[in-house]
Design an enzyme around this catalytic site. Structure first.
Site, PDB file in Angstrom:
ATOM      1  N   MET A  10      -1.455  -2.433  -2.600  1.00 23.62           N
ATOM      2  CA  MET A  10      -2.492  -2.365  -1.554  1.00 23.62           C
ATOM      3  C   MET A  10      -2.193  -1.228  -0.567  1.00 23.62           C
ATOM      4  O   MET A  10      -1.898  -1.461   0.581  1.00 23.62           O
ATOM      5  CB  MET A  10      -2.546  -3.719  -0.813  1.00 23.62           C
ATOM      6  CG  MET A  10      -2.884  -4.881  -1.724  1.00 23.62           C
ATOM      7  SD  MET A  10      -2.551  -6.505  -0.981  1.00 23.62           S
ATOM      8  CE  MET A  10      -0.763  -6.612  -1.088  1.00 23.62           C
ATOM      9  N   GLN A  52     -11.447  -8.161   2.073  1.00 23.22           N
ATOM     10  CA  GLN A  52     -11.292  -7.660   3.443  1.00 23.22           C
ATOM     11  C   GLN A  52     -12.657  -7.343   4.042  1.00 23.22           C
ATOM     12  O   GLN A  52     -12.972  -7.763   5.165  1.00 23.22           O
ATOM     13  CB  GLN A  52     -10.427  -6.400   3.443  1.00 23.22           C
ATOM     14  CG  GLN A  52      -8.970  -6.599   3.110  1.00 23.22           C
ATOM     15  CD  GLN A  52      -8.218  -5.277   3.035  1.00 23.22           C
ATOM     16  OE1 GLN A  52      -8.822  -4.212   2.940  1.00 23.22           O
ATOM     17  NE2 GLN A  52      -6.897  -5.341   3.077  1.00 23.22           N
ATOM     18  N   THR A  83       1.986  -3.795   2.916  1.00 22.89           N
ATOM     19  CA  THR A  83       0.794  -3.299   3.594  1.00 22.89           C
ATOM     20  C   THR A  83       0.757  -3.902   4.987  1.00 22.89           C
ATOM     21  O   THR A  83       1.087  -5.084   5.155  1.00 22.89           O
ATOM     22  CB  THR A  83      -0.496  -3.678   2.836  1.00 22.89           C
ATOM     23  OG1 THR A  83      -1.625  -3.679   3.731  1.00 22.89           O
ATOM     24  CG2 THR A  83      -0.408  -5.070   2.229  1.00 22.89           C
ATOM     25  N   ASN A  84       0.370  -3.111   5.975  1.00 21.82           N
ATOM     26  CA  ASN A  84       0.242  -3.637   7.338  1.00 21.82           C
ATOM     27  C   ASN A  84      -0.941  -4.588   7.464  1.00 21.82           C
ATOM     28  O   ASN A  84      -0.825  -5.673   8.026  1.00 21.82           O
ATOM     29  CB  ASN A  84       0.069  -2.483   8.333  1.00 21.82           C
ATOM     30  CG  ASN A  84       1.345  -1.703   8.579  1.00 21.82           C
ATOM     31  OD1 ASN A  84       2.125  -2.032   9.453  1.00 21.82           O
ATOM     32  ND2 ASN A  84       1.547  -0.650   7.791  1.00 21.82           N
ATOM     33  N   CYS A 196      -0.198   1.938   9.002  1.00 24.94           N
ATOM     34  CA  CYS A 196      -0.777   1.748   7.669  1.00 24.94           C
ATOM     35  C   CYS A 196       0.197   2.426   6.716  1.00 24.94           C
ATOM     36  O   CYS A 196       0.623   3.561   6.966  1.00 24.94           O
ATOM     37  CB  CYS A 196      -2.167   2.359   7.568  1.00 24.94           C
ATOM     38  SG  CYS A 196      -2.814   2.364   5.886  1.00 24.94           S
ATOM     39  N   GLU A 198      -0.069   3.914   4.047  1.00 31.60           N
ATOM     40  CA  GLU A 198      -0.479   5.189   3.446  1.00 31.60           C
ATOM     41  C   GLU A 198      -0.393   6.368   4.413  1.00 31.60           C
ATOM     42  O   GLU A 198      -0.367   7.516   3.975  1.00 31.60           O
ATOM     43  CB  GLU A 198      -1.923   5.105   2.910  1.00 31.60           C
ATOM     44  CG  GLU A 198      -2.089   4.379   1.594  1.00 31.60           C
ATOM     45  CD  GLU A 198      -2.092   2.876   1.773  1.00 31.60           C
ATOM     46  OE1 GLU A 198      -1.762   2.172   0.794  1.00 31.60           O
ATOM     47  OE2 GLU A 198      -2.387   2.398   2.882  1.00 31.60           O
TER      48      GLU A 198
END
Length: 233
Positions: A10, A52, A83-84, A196, A198
């Protein structure tokens, strides 16, 4: 060495960073041919992203809780949600298993406090920036959390989902993020949390006038420390 269970996918772009970092950190600390003992379950992010967007967090939490059970059954002794945003369901996941879940916001807040900072800017998905599950967790450590203005939050969110989660890194987006960071600093941010997993694909220390806190790396460092900690007999 405890076995680390990774709830990943994710996106898989950042999960690959988790895997790399865990192994590099273990090798740095133990030397030689040592690598991390870990088990990874990578979900289909399209399914999670749809939940989400629909606000079906309970259903998303059910999925991750089942993943956590599988990791524990496979021998994981410590769990990470990679993932946050999905830390919104961290309590639900923790309640499903008997092994500890290392909360990403706790690891990040510890790093911020260790540098003596009290006011931080937060970049992340719209869910992370606008809902209270993450900001309140940071605040519980004594931090004041600033988020970008509405138009900037929309830009940060769009770049995450439409570019970074697809492995696309654009200089135009880096420049835009730098402007958002500058705005947070102008409002009093002493540091900026890359909230995040990413964002570290796009932004680093050279992109900010104040310290940045890369949550993927901080989470991985905390996991390795926990995995290598002496165990009670």
């Amino acid at each position: 060495m405890r076995t680390i269970g990774l709830i990943g996918g994710m996106s898989w772009e950042s999960s690959a960073e988790y895997y790399r970092l865990l192994n590099e950190l273990v090798r740095q600390r133990l030397g030689g041919l040592h690598s991390a003992r870990c088990v990874l379950h990578s979900v289909d992010f399209a399914e999670i992203e749809a939940l989400q967007a629909a606000g079906e967090w309970q259903r998303a939490g059910d999925i991750l809780a089942e993943v956590a059970k599988g990791l524990a059954a496979a021998g994981a002794e410590l769990l990470l949600i990679c993932t946050n945003t999905m830390h919104k369901v961290a309590d639900q996941v923790q309640a499903a298993v008997g092994v500890p879940l290392l909360h990403l916001a706790d690891a990040t807040a510890g790093a911020v406090r260790a540098q003596g900072l009290a006011t931080v800017g937060l970049l992340g998905t719209a869910f992370t920036m606008e809902q209270d599950f993450y900001r309140d967790r940071l605040a519980s450590h004594g931090l004041t959390v600033l988020t970008p203005h509405a138009a900037e939050r929309a830009l940060v969110h769009r770049v995450i989902y439409e570019e970074l989660c697809l492995g696309v890194v654009r200089e135009e987006s880096r420049a835009a993020y730098r402007q958002v960071i500058d705005g947070l600093v102008a409002r009093g941010a002493e540091g900026v949390i890359l909230g995040c997993t990413e964002i570290e694909l796009l932004i680093g220390a050279d992109d900010s006038r104040v310290p940045v806190f890369p949550t993927t790396r901080l989470h991985a460092e905390a996991a390795v420390t926990a995995a290598l900690a002496p165990q009670a007999p």
